[in-house]
Design a protein around this motif. Sequence first.
Motif, PDB file in Angstrom:
ATOM      1  N   ARG A  35      33.767  50.742  30.019  1.00 24.95           N
ATOM      2  CA  ARG A  35      34.927  51.715  30.032  1.00 24.95           C
ATOM      3  C   ARG A  35      35.775  51.178  29.032  1.00 24.95           C
ATOM      4  NH1 ARG A  35      36.038  53.058  36.175  1.00 24.95           N
ATOM      5  NH2 ARG A  35      37.635  54.222  35.558  1.00 24.95           N
ATOM      6  N   ARG A  79      42.080  45.657  44.798  1.00 26.83           N
ATOM      7  CA  ARG A  79      40.945  46.561  45.220  1.00 26.83           C
ATOM      8  C   ARG A  79      39.903  45.788  46.189  1.00 26.83           C
ATOM      9  NH1 ARG A  79      37.421  49.543  46.523  1.00 26.83           N
ATOM     10  NH2 ARG A  79      35.854  50.370  44.954  1.00 26.83           N
ATOM     11  N   PRO A 123      40.048  54.346  47.315  1.00 24.88           N
ATOM     12  CA  PRO A 123      38.405  54.613  47.243  1.00 24.88           C
ATOM     13  C   PRO A 123      37.763  54.062  48.568  1.00 24.88           C
ATOM     14  CG  PRO A 123      39.286  53.368  45.274  1.00 24.88           C
ATOM     15  CD  PRO A 123      40.503  53.551  46.174  1.00 24.88           C
ATOM     16  N   PHE A 177      41.780  54.380  33.917  1.00 24.35           N
ATOM     17  CA  PHE A 177      41.256  53.215  33.099  1.00 24.35           C
ATOM     18  C   PHE A 177      40.862  53.122  31.954  1.00 24.35           C
ATOM     19  CE2 PHE A 177      38.579  49.427  32.978  1.00 24.35           C
ATOM     20  CZ  PHE A 177      39.435  48.426  32.942  1.00 24.35           C
ATOM     21  N   GLY A 214      36.029  58.811  36.154  1.00 29.89           N
ATOM     22  CA  GLY A 214      36.346  57.773  35.097  1.00 29.89           C
ATOM     23  C   GLY A 214      35.773  57.955  33.810  1.00 29.89           C
ATOM     24  N   ASP A 258      42.217  54.621  39.007  1.00 32.15           N
ATOM     25  CA  ASP A 258      40.963  54.409  38.454  1.00 32.15           C
ATOM     26  C   ASP A 258      40.483  55.267  37.207  1.00 32.15           C
ATOM     27  OD1 ASP A 258      38.335  52.682  38.868  1.00 32.15           O
ATOM     28  OD2 ASP A 258      37.806  54.484  38.999  1.00 32.15           O
ATOM     29  N   CYS A 259      40.656  56.430  37.691  1.00 28.87           N
ATOM     30  CA  CYS A 259      40.317  57.452  36.565  1.00 28.87           C
ATOM     31  C   CYS A 259      40.920  57.269  35.418  1.00 28.87           C
ATOM     32  CB  CYS A 259      40.589  58.792  37.227  1.00 28.87           C
ATOM     33  SG  CYS A 259      39.887  60.103  36.304  1.00 28.87           S
ATOM     34  N   ASN A 292      25.922  50.712  41.817  1.00 30.24           N
ATOM     35  CA  ASN A 292      26.928  50.244  43.063  1.00 30.24           C
ATOM     36  C   ASN A 292      28.308  50.943  43.016  1.00 30.24           C
ATOM     37  OD1 ASN A 292      28.481  49.323  44.836  1.00 30.24           O
ATOM     38  ND2 ASN A 292      27.256  47.295  45.060  1.00 30.24           N
ATOM     39  N   PRO A 293      28.526  52.016  43.834  1.00 30.57           N
ATOM     40  CA  PRO A 293      29.969  52.736  43.750  1.00 30.57           C
ATOM     41  C   PRO A 293      31.054  51.611  43.852  1.00 30.57           C
ATOM     42  CG  PRO A 293      28.764  53.480  45.862  1.00 30.57           C
ATOM     43  CD  PRO A 293      27.853  52.385  44.956  1.00 30.57           C
ATOM     44  N   ASP A 294      30.951  50.655  44.737  1.00 33.64           N
ATOM     45  CA  ASP A 294      32.008  49.910  45.023  1.00 33.64           C
ATOM     46  C   ASP A 294      32.411  48.954  43.743  1.00 33.64           C
ATOM     47  OD1 ASP A 294      33.109  50.594  47.497  1.00 33.64           O
ATOM     48  OD2 ASP A 294      31.512  49.656  48.487  1.00 33.64           O
ATOM     49  N   ASN A 295      31.435  48.506  42.943  1.00 30.98           N
ATOM     50  CA  ASN A 295      31.574  47.654  42.003  1.00 30.98           C
ATOM     51  C   ASN A 295      31.899  48.203  40.625  1.00 30.98           C
ATOM     52  OD1 ASN A 295      30.842  45.983  44.244  1.00 30.98           O
ATOM     53  ND2 ASN A 295      29.012  45.395  43.067  1.00 30.98           N
ATOM     54  N   GLN A 296      32.244  49.267  40.236  1.00 26.89           N
ATOM     55  CA  GLN A 296      32.649  49.852  39.508  1.00 26.89           C
ATOM     56  C   GLN A 296      33.850  50.637  39.260  1.00 26.89           C
ATOM     57  OE1 GLN A 296      30.151  53.014  37.821  1.00 26.89           O
ATOM     58  NE2 GLN A 296      29.417  53.201  39.880  1.00 26.89           N
ATOM     59  N   ILE A 297      34.561  50.668  40.569  1.00 26.14           N
ATOM     60  CA  ILE A 297      35.717  51.184  40.721  1.00 26.14           C
ATOM     61  C   ILE A 297      36.821  50.049  40.643  1.00 26.14           C
ATOM     62  CG2 ILE A 297      37.420  52.468  42.470  1.00 26.14           C
ATOM     63  CD1 ILE A 297      35.055  53.990  43.007  1.00 26.14           C
ATOM     64  N   VAL A 298      37.827  50.128  39.637  1.00 22.55           N
ATOM     65  CA  VAL A 298      38.842  49.227  39.389  1.00 22.55           C
ATOM     66  C   VAL A 298      39.878  49.058  40.088  1.00 22.55           C
ATOM     67  CG1 VAL A 298      39.917  47.928  37.511  1.00 22.55           C
ATOM     68  CG2 VAL A 298      37.983  49.113  37.007  1.00 22.55           C
ATOM     69  N   SER A 299      40.540  50.190  40.503  1.00 21.86           N
ATOM     70  CA  SER A 299      41.897  50.240  41.111  1.00 21.86           C
ATOM     71  C   SER A 299      41.787  50.800  42.465  1.00 21.86           C
ATOM     72  CB  SER A 299      42.826  51.273  40.305  1.00 21.86           C
ATOM     73  OG  SER A 299      44.023  51.410  40.736  1.00 21.86           O
ATOM     74  N   SER A 300      42.879  50.423  43.104  1.00 17.71           N
ATOM     75  CA  SER A 300      42.893  50.864  44.787  1.00 17.71           C
ATOM     76  C   SER A 300      43.648  52.201  44.753  1.00 17.71           C
ATOM     77  CB  SER A 300      43.546  49.592  45.539  1.00 17.71           C
ATOM     78  OG  SER A 300      44.401  49.056  44.963  1.00 17.71           O
ATOM     79  N   ILE A 301      43.922  53.053  43.615  1.00 13.48           N
ATOM     80  CA  ILE A 301      44.452  54.168  43.594  1.00 13.48           C
ATOM     81  C   ILE A 301      43.397  55.143  42.959  1.00 13.48           C
ATOM     82  CG2 ILE A 301      46.101  55.762  43.345  1.00 13.48           C
ATOM     83  CD1 ILE A 301      48.101  53.559  43.665  1.00 13.48           C
ATOM     84  N   THR A 334      45.334  43.571  40.231  1.00 16.14           N
ATOM     85  CA  THR A 334      44.725  44.952  40.572  1.00 16.14           C
ATOM     86  C   THR A 334      43.512  44.846  41.222  1.00 16.14           C
ATOM     87  OG1 THR A 334      46.074  45.660  38.649  1.00 16.14           O
ATOM     88  CG2 THR A 334      44.555  47.183  39.734  1.00 16.14           C
ATOM     89  N   ALA A 366      31.017  47.102  34.232  1.00 18.87           N
ATOM     90  CA  ALA A 366      31.296  48.450  34.334  1.00 18.87           C
ATOM     91  C   ALA A 366      32.809  48.406  33.592  1.00 18.87           C
ATOM     92  CB  ALA A 366      31.820  48.775  35.874  1.00 18.87           C
TER      93      ALA A 366
END
Lengths: 266, 293
Positions: free
Chosen positions: A225, A165, B155, B122, B170, B119-120, B106-115, A161, A221
């Motif tokens: 979470r 990404r 994202p 997670f 998230g 991600d929300c 950093n907005p990019d480095n904390q979003i895990v999924s590509s949807i 996953t 991060a």
Amino acid sequence: MFRNITLGQYYPAESVLHVLDPRVKLFGALVWIISIFLMDGLFSFLLATGFLMFLIIISKVPFSFMVRGLRSIMIIVIIASVFNIFFTPGNTLVEAGPLKITDKGIINAVLMAIRMFYLIIGTSLMTLTTTPNNLTDGLSRSLSPLEKLRVPVTDIAMMMTIALRFIPILIEETNKIMKAQMARGADFEHGGLIKKAKNMVPLLVPLFVSAFRRANDLALAMEARCYSSGKKRTKLNPLKYARRDAIAYIIILLFLAGLILMKIFL
Amino acid sequence: MKELARKRDEDLIIKGRGLTTEYFRRDDEGNVESIDTALDHIDISIIKGRFIGIIGHNGCGKSTLAKNINALITPSEGSLTVCGMDVYDEESRMKIRSMAGMVFQNPDNQIVSSIVEEDCAFGPENLGIPSQEIRERVDRALSSVGMFEKRRNSPEHLSGGQKQRVAVAGVLSMEPECIIFDESTAMLDPEGRQDVLNLAHELNEKKGVTVLWITHYMEELTGADHIFVMDNGRIVMEGAPREIFARDEELVQHGLTLPGITLLSRLLKENGIPLRGVSLSVDELYEELMALW
């Protein structure tokens, strides 16, 4: 740089194949790979061709889109066919010095080409109709029995996953670093193979540094979470079999059974 | 401080006494070469439902404080309770992380999924919440940050501000009592910065979420209830924005600058225009000037 990869791409459309459970499609792809080795007579080829055409039609993916993926493997197919033509023993048709073209050679070459094309089209049908995330889900669920053997299936799925990404992000970054280094006089286009490889160093070093920094940020991060590896996780959209999935399984098994029967009796 | 002293402990969402974090720098053999004290015996009390600003220049220890509150690091010394739970307790660590969520820089480095919606989900997925409830939480969280329409998107195609909104969703989906924004606007354009700040205020007012807004931009704190100024691992000033902004010479000593509008009102006052005090917003200064007219 990586723009013309069509193999493994998703084609959004609304078809039966798109809504099928990814586990069914994975199983189907596996059966298809096996069946390619099973077919050797005319009838089994016809059956497989018919089955493939049926799938292509119901997938609603344009045929031209699929063929685009074939271009990249064309060279491999040609090389394999050439070897088959010249090096298969049989009744000689044409002879030029040490090279002989035999009747069996021609048949083998054609069969080989068809097999390879079928292999690519069949498996890309799966990736074209399944989103990468769905595919990851399907894989991790299909492989979940391996957890008993202490294979960290959920962690592997998480890695896939994250890879999905970050691949586009790292590609973008590669392009940025390339431009930045070119502005400083780096040359990525000229020279021989060794020189080109050497020239990649100013690209790879910053890319790795940044990738590690991103990995560090992301790990933090994820921990924030509540992620911890090896823990049981639930899913937002858990995979559930529907009636159509059962029907699809039956069709796939019938196809396989048909091929096996032909192999035995014809 | 007096107000805090009167408050009973139940109203405090975060309570730290003598909180200290030391980073050890080791040589190749593992011997301690030097010790960096990132947090130096900090006492901090934060009341539930407030919008708290924490400000300081780079390396003053504000991110270390945030990581302590989120139980990402354990203090070297002192006590710290978050939502009534002790950070030293291994068992409650996950609970603390879900109660005090964190939005990073950093907005990019904390979003895990590509949807977006995955991600929300997670956080709740990690907490082992049943699928049906995850769905409800995700929909609620995405609606409250205004990203529900984009839930099926990648994202990749969102702006920086929108990505931070997804990151906030998230955290929200874990239903926290407190959200820590650790310089979450530092990488955004002015528009995105204002956008995320407004969102934080909205969540604070409408949902009663305690917000810890960590930044080095003074102007982001004009709407805060209480400000802590940090320097060298210590809390050097604290108070309401108006009190803090009035002590501009001290702020400069700690490497900070006043927001533009406050500076303007101050200069006007120094040059003989009889303003009552420092202004925190353009509207406020305008009102005062119009009253003098």
